[in-house]
Motif scaffolding. Structure first.
Motif, mmCIF file in Angstrom:
data_model
loop_
_atom_site.group_PDB
_atom_site.id
_atom_site.type_symbol
_atom_site.label_atom_id
_atom_site.label_comp_id
_atom_site.label_asym_id
_atom_site.label_seq_id
_atom_site.Cartn_x
_atom_site.Cartn_y
_atom_site.Cartn_z
ATOM 1 N N ARG A 27 0.892 -1.400 0.134
ATOM 2 C CA ARG A 27 0.072 0.078 -0.131
ATOM 3 C C ARG A 27 0.846 1.286 0.039
ATOM 4 N N GLU A 28 1.877 1.378 0.841
ATOM 5 C CA GLU A 28 2.776 2.572 0.703
ATOM 6 C C GLU A 28 3.456 2.584 -0.733
ATOM 7 N N ARG A 73 0.939 4.233 -2.961
ATOM 8 C CA ARG A 73 0.703 5.392 -2.620
ATOM 9 C C ARG A 73 1.865 6.168 -3.034
ATOM 10 N N THR A 74 3.279 5.933 -3.062
ATOM 11 C CA THR A 74 4.317 6.442 -3.375
ATOM 12 C C THR A 74 4.123 6.875 -4.967
ATOM 13 N N ALA A 126 1.759 6.580 -6.975
ATOM 14 C CA ALA A 126 0.746 7.377 -7.251
ATOM 15 C C ALA A 126 1.210 8.760 -7.100
#
Length: 316
Positions: A15-16, A19-20, A22
């Motif tokens: 997920r991290e 997110r990064t 994105a």
């Protein structure tokens, strides 16, 4: 229990990462579309025979051999471009810094002089170059008339191979307003307490500039030099317009124009890329010159950044 924890950690890590990515996606897309893809394509076409209409054909190193050993304008264009990079960039930085220092020392009329020196930078490059070509016309230009009245030599400027590049440098220095504004902002940000301490220690104007002013503005000087090198390596418009105006070829079809007039003295690598790629439809050779231009730009920038680390101030 341990297996469940490791699964949760992997999910959190994914997920991290997502997110990064994105957040980075606008930059990654821009980098890929506007830098990585054109660079890879340029390398690819440098080994191809391609005219933009038919399918590319692999030719190995023929394009490289042609540019380096058989194209008559390459080495002269390379010398001219390097001359402009070394001389024009250095003089623009020194002149811009000098004008910035003078204006920051004025007590009255600062706004007027700042505007007066910045306005030439706003002039369109084509219009500014044509105006300079007419002002420096050896036969009818007012500059040579004034020099003659003063009993000074009257150069041929854009019609003389030995004076054409200095004339282009004068044009670049006339439009130095961008650097002047940047240097003024840096100079006004130098702490006055340091100047006062230097004066108490008996430092003169040169000592104050060397030990107070320059250490504080050295990052800005490095920025001006690096960006100046990159811009000058792309020098195209002013050189080709000056050559056309000086040779009498301002526009119209069917007119013959000597590249780099006079005698190739204003011929630059960006002109070569345009001539090979869009006039002769020799995309492969144009890509070779573009890669040479890119390699030289990277070498200059890397050298400046490495050498500049020694005099750029690291103090907060």
């Amino acid at each position: 229990m341990a297996l469940h924890s490791s699964v949760l950690l992997r999910r959190k890590h994914r997920r991290e990462t997502a997110r990064t990515l994105a957040f980075l996606s606008p930059w990654l897309i821009g980098f890929g579309v506007f830098f990585a893809y054109p660079l890879v394509s340029t390398v690819y076409f440098s080994f191809m025979k391609y005219d933009g209409f038919t399918a590319p054909v692999f030719t190995g190193l023929k394009n490289w051999d042609y540019v380096f050993n058989h194209y008559p304008f390459f080495w002269q264009g390379l010398r001219n471009t390097l001359w402009l990079v070394v001389v024009m960039v250095a003089l623009r930085v020194v002149f811009g810094l000098g004008i910035g220092l003078l204006i920051t020392k004025l007590r009255t009329g600062t706004g007027f002089f700042r505007t007066a020196f910045y306005l030439p930078y706003l002039a369109p490059p084509v219009a500014a170059t044509m105006a300079f070509a007419f002002l420096l016309n050896p036969g009818t230009g007012p500059v040579n008339h004034l020099l003659g009245d003063l009993g000074l030599p009257q150069p041929g400027w854009f019609t003389d191979p030995s004076w054409s590049k200095p004339a282009l440098t004068m044009l670049a220095m006339w439009g130095v307003g961008d650097l002047m504004v940047i240097f003024m902002a840096a100079l006004l940000d130098v702490p006055k307490e340091q100047y006062e301490a230097a004066e108490l220690d008996g430092a003169g104007p040169w000592q104050r500039f060397r030990y107070v002013t320059f250490p504080n503005i050295s990052p800005i000087v490095m920025f001006a030099v690096v960006t100046g090198v990159i811009q000058t390596m792309q020098y195209y418009t002013q050189a080709i317009v000056a050559g056309k105006v000086a040779s009498g070829v301002i526009g119209g079809s069917g007119q013959q124009f000597e590249p780099g007039y006079p005698h190739g003295s204003t011929w630059t690598l960006p002109q070569m890329v345009y001539s090979l790629g869009f006039q002769r439809f020799d995309t492969g050779s144009a890509c070779v010159v573009a890669l040479v231009l890119f390699a030289i730009s990277m070498a200059f920038t890397s050298l400046l950044l490495r050498r500049g680390a020694g005099f750029v101030s690291n103090e907060d």
